[in-house]
Design a protein around this motif. Sequence first.
Motif, mmCIF file in Angstrom:
data_model
loop_
_atom_site.group_PDB
_atom_site.id
_atom_site.type_symbol
_atom_site.label_atom_id
_atom_site.label_comp_id
_atom_site.label_asym_id
_atom_site.label_seq_id
_atom_site.Cartn_x
_atom_site.Cartn_y
_atom_site.Cartn_z
ATOM 1 N N GLN A 100 0.824 -1.205 0.000
ATOM 2 C CA GLN A 100 0.000 0.000 0.000
ATOM 3 C C GLN A 100 0.864 1.263 0.000
ATOM 4 O OE1 GLN A 100 -2.968 0.067 3.072
ATOM 5 N NE2 GLN A 100 -3.575 2.167 2.663
ATOM 6 N N ILE A 101 1.971 1.203 0.734
ATOM 7 C CA ILE A 101 2.898 2.340 0.780
ATOM 8 C C ILE A 101 3.492 2.587 -0.609
ATOM 9 C CG2 ILE A 101 5.134 3.110 1.681
ATOM 10 C CD1 ILE A 101 4.395 1.604 4.294
ATOM 11 N N LEU A 102 3.891 1.508 -1.272
ATOM 12 C CA LEU A 102 4.471 1.630 -2.612
ATOM 13 C C LEU A 102 3.439 2.135 -3.617
ATOM 14 C CD1 LEU A 102 6.568 -1.677 -2.716
ATOM 15 C CD2 LEU A 102 7.451 0.652 -2.507
ATOM 16 N N GLU A 103 2.204 1.647 -3.486
ATOM 17 C CA GLU A 103 1.156 2.041 -4.425
ATOM 18 C C GLU A 103 0.771 3.510 -4.253
ATOM 19 O OE1 GLU A 103 -3.463 0.789 -5.541
ATOM 20 O OE2 GLU A 103 -2.245 -0.497 -4.238
ATOM 21 N N SER A 104 0.664 3.959 -3.009
ATOM 22 C CA SER A 104 0.275 5.356 -2.759
ATOM 23 C C SER A 104 1.462 6.319 -2.838
ATOM 24 C CB SER A 104 -0.370 5.471 -1.381
ATOM 25 O OG SER A 104 0.560 5.123 -0.368
ATOM 26 N N LYS A 105 2.688 5.749 -2.927
ATOM 27 C CA LYS A 105 3.919 6.536 -2.988
ATOM 28 C C LYS A 105 4.068 7.475 -1.794
ATOM 29 C CE LYS A 105 4.272 6.410 -8.036
ATOM 30 N NZ LYS A 105 4.430 7.205 -9.278
ATOM 31 N N SER A 106 3.619 7.003 -0.617
ATOM 32 C CA SER A 106 3.743 7.815 0.593
ATOM 33 C C SER A 106 5.185 7.901 1.084
ATOM 34 C CB SER A 106 2.861 7.231 1.707
ATOM 35 O OG SER A 106 3.242 5.899 2.005
ATOM 36 N N TYR A 107 6.061 7.115 0.463
ATOM 37 C CA TYR A 107 7.484 7.162 0.832
ATOM 38 C C TYR A 107 8.191 8.374 0.238
ATOM 39 C CZ TYR A 107 7.827 5.242 -3.886
ATOM 40 O OH TYR A 107 7.703 5.041 -5.235
ATOM 41 N N GLN A 108 7.569 8.997 -0.760
ATOM 42 C CA GLN A 108 8.212 10.148 -1.401
ATOM 43 C C GLN A 108 8.279 11.330 -0.425
ATOM 44 O OE1 GLN A 108 6.019 10.893 -5.015
ATOM 45 N NE2 GLN A 108 7.021 9.239 -6.139
ATOM 46 N N GLY A 109 9.455 11.895 -0.315
ATOM 47 C CA GLY A 109 9.652 13.042 0.577
ATOM 48 C C GLY A 109 9.796 12.669 2.034
ATOM 49 N N ILE A 110 9.879 11.353 2.328
ATOM 50 C CA ILE A 110 9.961 10.923 3.732
ATOM 51 C C ILE A 110 11.251 11.419 4.382
ATOM 52 C CG2 ILE A 110 11.078 8.701 3.284
ATOM 53 C CD1 ILE A 110 8.261 9.277 5.826
ATOM 54 N N ALA A 111 12.301 11.588 3.579
ATOM 55 C CA ALA A 111 13.586 12.039 4.131
ATOM 56 C C ALA A 111 13.512 13.457 4.678
ATOM 57 C CB ALA A 111 14.676 11.953 3.064
ATOM 58 N N LYS A 112 12.543 14.225 4.184
ATOM 59 C CA LYS A 112 12.421 15.610 4.636
ATOM 60 C C LYS A 112 11.577 15.741 5.901
ATOM 61 C CE LYS A 112 12.713 17.383 -0.110
ATOM 62 N NZ LYS A 112 12.001 18.148 -1.171
ATOM 63 N N THR A 113 10.906 14.674 6.292
ATOM 64 C CA THR A 113 10.056 14.734 7.478
ATOM 65 C C THR A 113 10.875 14.454 8.728
ATOM 66 O OG1 THR A 113 9.484 12.390 7.325
ATOM 67 C CG2 THR A 113 8.075 13.952 6.142
ATOM 68 N N ARG A 114 10.315 14.841 9.882
ATOM 69 C CA ARG A 114 11.018 14.640 11.144
ATOM 70 C C ARG A 114 10.317 13.563 11.962
ATOM 71 N NH1 ARG A 114 14.724 18.519 12.529
ATOM 72 N NH2 ARG A 114 15.155 17.031 14.182
#
Length: 323
Positions: free
Chosen positions: A5-19
Amino acid sequence: PFAAQILESKSYQGIAKTRYVNDKQITDHYAIIPTGQGLGALKSVSATAAKVYEIIVRRFLSIFYPPAVYQKVSLVSIMKGERFFASFRVLTEEGYLKVSQFSFSRKKEDVPANAENRNEEKDGAQEDVKCDAAFLKILQGLKKGTPLVNEGLEIKEGETSPPKRYNSGTMILTMENAGQFIEDDELRAQIKGSGIGTSATRAEILKKLVSIQYLDLNKKTQIITPTQMGEMIYDVVSDSIRPLLNPALTASWEKGLTMVADGTITSQEYMKKLTDFVGRRTNIVKQLNNQQILYRQFEENSKYYTKQPSRAAAGKKPEAKEA
């Protein structure tokens, strides 16, 4: 399925910028990160190892999900001049919570009837209600003065239970959060980030206290109890240098180290205060002459550690032995 689900929704994008990690609270290196390698061997490991793996993976996947959203609800009902209060939280959006539900967790209906109330375990915290759209809609429709039907009254009687004994896990958490026992706000804030020991040393401190027989650890329940030697050490310190038993002392020295790091005081000033404290307290101990008090305390504590003979042994006559 959660990873898919994470891969499909691409919620991993920009995760490096979050705290999702507070850098200021990292005191050592954490190296447990799920990689997916060796997943095929998961079925061959022990049940405990599989549970640990699941906990780590679910915790890791949680950072890719949005926050859980609650709505606080407080209800005040009036009957014949008496006020009745009800307050709880309603979960409106599950967010990351749907990932964090372990497959081996016990369901609420499986908990024995004599188990302690969840609210008591949370020190009075409000019990969470699962996402129930119909229930929330009813609550939102209530207004001041809305009449409610009273279907019955009952008085619940109960007894307060004594504090639970520490186990190896709760003891380490207490060491980490030692500041909760400090009344002074400034000192409590000072020890908040450190506590007693570090996350890398607290388990070893506890292990050493057990190995030198100051504490006794039940291997089956992990419950910690003091040994007679441990109580004796406590009494000696309490009657000689009582501040050593107060977390405020640790906090005050931590504050001094912070002041050295900030340049407020020099390391020489800090060491002078530390040396003066040790020297002054040592001289006080040398002049106490409190051996009789300590001996009485030892006698008082001894009866709690004397093993009572079994009935079979009590019925036997003592055998004659050569002097």
